[in-house]
Design a protein around this motif. Structure first.
Motif, PDB file in Angstrom:
ATOM      1  N   HIS A 163       0.806  -1.219   0.000  1.00 15.64           N
ATOM      2  CA  HIS A 163       0.000   0.000   0.000  1.00 15.64           C
ATOM      3  C   HIS A 163       0.838   1.267   0.000  1.00 15.64           C
ATOM      4  N   ARG A 164       1.768   1.388   0.914  1.00 10.79           N
ATOM      5  CA  ARG A 164       2.576   2.613   1.022  1.00 10.79           C
ATOM      6  C   ARG A 164       3.406   2.828  -0.245  1.00 10.79           C
TER       7      ARG A 164
ATOM      8  N   ARG B   6       1.077   3.833  -3.164  1.00 12.98           N
ATOM      9  CA  ARG B   6       0.585   5.205  -3.004  1.00 12.98           C
ATOM     10  C   ARG B   6       1.673   6.223  -3.362  1.00 12.98           C
TER      11      ARG B   6
ATOM     12  N   GLU C  38       1.594   8.945  -6.531  1.00  6.25           N
ATOM     13  CA  GLU C  38       1.833  10.385  -6.376  1.00  6.25           C
ATOM     14  C   GLU C  38       2.946  10.845  -7.320  1.00  6.25           C
TER      15      GLU C  38
ATOM     16  N   MET D 111      -6.633  -0.260  -4.220  1.00  6.63           N
ATOM     17  CA  MET D 111      -5.558   0.662  -4.603  1.00  6.63           C
ATOM     18  C   MET D 111      -5.697   1.083  -6.064  1.00  6.63           C
TER      19      MET D 111
ATOM     20  N   LYS E 135      -7.910   9.315  -8.509  1.00  4.40           N
ATOM     21  CA  LYS E 135      -6.936  10.410  -8.559  1.00  4.40           C
ATOM     22  C   LYS E 135      -6.640  10.816  -9.998  1.00  4.40           C
TER      23      LYS E 135
END
Length: 101
Positions: free
Chosen positions: A25-26, A29, A33, A61, A68
């Motif tokens: 996940h991290r 993400r 970005e 995700m 986004k």
């Protein structure tokens, strides 16, 4: 999971490899970005040919990426999808949400 962001003339690509699950996940993400910052105005591709496994958190995700990208007026396509990964995406009806190749 390994992530790699590349930006070419026509598209920005997020290449994924390994197990795509909650532990990623991290990293995912952060890669999203970076991808959206570097790829102004370009279509977004998620290259999944090296993904060996994905779970429901990975589906979430991908939906986060779609939201986004949509907010930034960009389309998202999933490419290199095959095997078990393709089956999971088909069961989840992701073909209605993404272009899948």
């Amino acid at each position: 999971m390994d992530t790699n962001v590349t930006v070419n003339d026509g598209a920005a690509t997020l290449s994924l490899a390994g197990r795509f699950d909650f532990k990623a996940h991290r990293e995912f993400r952060e890669a999203v970005e970076k991808l959206l910052q570097q790829s102004e105005g370009r279509a977004v591709q998620v290259d999944m040919k090296e993904v060996s496994y994905l779970d429901s958190s990975a589906l979430g995700m991908l939906l986060m990426l779609r939201d986004k990208a949509k907010a930034a007026s960009r389309d998202v396509a999933l490419v290199g999808v095959n095997g078990n990964v393709r089956q999971v995406l088909d069961i989840a009806n992701f073909s209605k949400l993404f272009s899948i190749n």
